[in-house]
Design a protein around this motif. Structure first.
Motif, PDB file in Angstrom:
ATOM      1  N   CYS A 352       0.840  -1.193   0.000  1.00 14.30           N
ATOM      2  CA  CYS A 352       0.000   0.000   0.000  1.00 14.30           C
ATOM      3  C   CYS A 352       0.876   1.245   0.000  1.00 14.30           C
ATOM      4  O   CYS A 352       1.717   1.412   0.883  1.00 14.30           O
ATOM      5  N   CYS A 355      -0.030   3.382   3.511  1.00 10.53           N
ATOM      6  CA  CYS A 355       0.357   2.975   4.863  1.00 10.53           C
ATOM      7  C   CYS A 355       1.500   1.958   4.865  1.00 10.53           C
ATOM      8  O   CYS A 355       2.015   1.624   5.926  1.00 10.53           O
ATOM      9  N   CYS A 366      -6.852  -1.984   0.685  1.00 10.36           N
ATOM     10  CA  CYS A 366      -5.700  -2.327   1.513  1.00 10.36           C
ATOM     11  C   CYS A 366      -6.185  -3.037   2.773  1.00 10.36           C
ATOM     12  O   CYS A 366      -7.098  -2.563   3.454  1.00 10.36           O
ATOM     13  N   SER A 368      -4.721  -3.276   5.508  1.00 10.25           N
ATOM     14  CA  SER A 368      -4.305  -2.591   6.738  1.00 10.25           C
ATOM     15  C   SER A 368      -5.120  -1.320   6.988  1.00 10.25           C
ATOM     16  O   SER A 368      -5.744  -1.170   8.027  1.00 10.25           O
ATOM     17  N   CYS A 369      -5.123  -0.395   6.010  1.00 13.22           N
ATOM     18  CA  CYS A 369      -5.793   0.893   6.246  1.00 13.22           C
ATOM     19  C   CYS A 369      -7.123   0.998   5.512  1.00 13.22           C
ATOM     20  O   CYS A 369      -7.812   2.011   5.623  1.00 13.22           O
TER      21      CYS A 369
HETATM   22 ZN    ZN Z   1      -2.885   0.833   3.412  1.00 11.59          ZN
END
Ligand code: ZN
Length: 469
Positions: A352, A355, A366, A368-369
């Protein structure tokens, strides 16, 4: 001089002993084969070719993008009309501009592939991979499996000093009927032996080296005695023939047996040694004079392996599978499957740009974020750690995996973490080549390309993981 610059060998994990075979049938039609290699239910000529080629390419002092030719040899292509080499090119991330060749239909196919590589301009990859099948009551007895891969280049560690051929019609010496997977004509008669011995003698005699000086010879070896008889008219010692004979340990691996024998001989050779490789198939004998020695990655596979009993053998090879599998299961269309090949073979993940989190497969938001981003693609490492584990017992498999389960038994599915410079990719994957009860969270595992399942008649391949220990 042009020749073999690097090489890799691969032999499947399972072994069936001559004793197990003789117990099952009262006799063994495989003289001089003490144990033979057995491909797992998720292995075939392509997956073995990928494994051997990975080892050869890792050992070669060149970048894959330099390869100008990829040539494969087998008598057991996964599809009758459907090329093997494009899958090999994709799975190994070879240049799409490389010329390709698939040699098949006879056990000297590896000679034809090697010959093309020797004639090519620039570095070339040659792989012979095979797992012949026959009537379990007889012809199948000596059949084993394995793969040998060669990187052919100029200024090679093991130069090929000369090559020679002899060809003549010899009807009835080992063939498969059209549309039939089984090999015929394997009773080794005096007629067959004389035909092969004549061709072997002629091909070797046509070399511009003196066979009297050969330290090792890998000769056509459908069983353990044959190479000694086939060289009866040549000045080769028993020690030289033994150095190139592997059929006693892996069985008759079709087009891959002599290439594996050549690698065994080169791995054990000294700097000034001369090794002959003399495959025979379909009326043609080829002879190669190879100088020098080579350290061969994976050659220890020849003597390794795990013993299995005969019932397990029949299941793994697919001789006994109970009926068709009904029900739907996850259908992945061929276009969608094709789009995902880089992640399935090469573990291409997405980073990503917002992040730095890693998403696998690199699709959607993504992980994660949760931002919708254009991922930066990168290849995750091929070695990782098991984070979570579950065993899929009998009857618990999704329909597309049911045949594998019938053949291979319960299997483990793990969440594997692949930690590298670009972050950690986490993915679910099957564990292969391991007793599912013997693996645990925290174990180190390595990626290996295997058959995932077959859909619409097309075998689908991708990464599974095997324990590194
Ligand atoms: Zn991300």
């Amino acid at each position: 001089m042009r020749g073999i610059a690097a090489a890799g060998a691969y032999v499947p994990r399972f072994r069936l002993s001559a004793d197990e075979l003789a117990d099952a049938w009262g006799t063994s039609h495989a003289s001089g084969v003490e144990r033979k290699a057995v491909p797992s239910a998720d292995e075939d000529a392509l997956t073995m070719a990928v494994a051997a080629a990975e080892r050869a390419l890792d050992a070669a002092a060149l970048d894959r993008v330099e390869l100008t030719l990829a040539a494969a040899a087998t008598t057991t292509p996964p599809l009758e009309e459907g090329e093997l080499v494009p899958r090999l090119v994709r799975a190994l991330d070879l240049p799409a501009s490389a010329a390709t060749a698939t040699e098949t239909g006879h056990t000297a196919a590896g000679a034809a592939a090697l010959s093309r590589a020797l004639d090519a301009d620039g570095p070339a990859l040659v792989v012979a991979a095979d797992c012949p099948e026959g009537d379990p009551a007889e012809a199948d007895h000596p059949f084993g499996a394995g793969a040998a891969a060669f990187v052919v280049a100029d200024d090679a560690a093991a130069p090929v000093a000369d090559a020679a051929w002899h060809t003549d019609e010899t009807p009835g010496v080992r063939f498969r009927e059209r549309g039939d997977g089984d090999v015929q004509g394997l009773d080794i008669t005096t007629y067959q032996r004389d035909a092969v011995r004549g061709a072997v003698t002629e091909a070797v005699s046509a070399l511009d080296v003196d066979p009297d000086g050969a330290d090792a010879a890998a000769v056509h070896q459908p069983d353990g005695r044959f190479p000694y008889r086939a060289t009866g008219d040549l000045p080769l010692s028993n020690e030289a023939v033994a150095a190139g004979t592997v059929v006693d340990r892996v069985g008759d691996a079709g087009a891959a047996t002599v290439p594996l024998g050549l690698l065994a001989a080169l791995d054990g050779a000294g700097d000034g040694d001369l090794t002959l490789a003399v495959p025979y198939g379909g009326g043609t004998a080829a002879a190669f004079a190879v100088e020098g020695s080579l350290s061969v990655a994976g050659i220890d596979d020849l003597d390794g392996g795990t013993e299995i009993d005969y019932a397990t053998y029949l299941r793994e090879r697919g001789y006994v599978v109970s009926g068709e599998v009904s029900g739907g299961g996850a259908h992945v269309s061929l276009p969608n499957w094709r789009r995902s090949l880089d992640q399935r073979y090469r573990l291409v993940a997405g980073k990503c740009p917002e992040c730095g989190g890693v998403t696998f497969p690199p699709e959607g938001a993504c992980q994660s974020c949760h931002a919708r981003v254009e991922f930066e693609a990168f290849e995750a490492p091929r070695t990782g750690t098991i984070r979570a584990l579950t065993v899929i017992g009998q009857g618990g498999a999704p329909p597309e995996f049911a045949e594998l389960q019938q053949r291979d038994g319960a299997y483990a599915v793990a969440v594997v973490a692949l930690e590298g410079e670009d972050g950690t990719a986490t993915l679910p994957a099957q564990i292969t080549d391991a007793d599912p009860e013997s693996v645990a969270v925290g174990d180190e595992v390595r990626a290996t390309v295997r058959r995932i399942y077959e859909q619409e008649g097309v075998p689908r391949y991708g990464v599974k993981f095997e324990p590194t220990e």
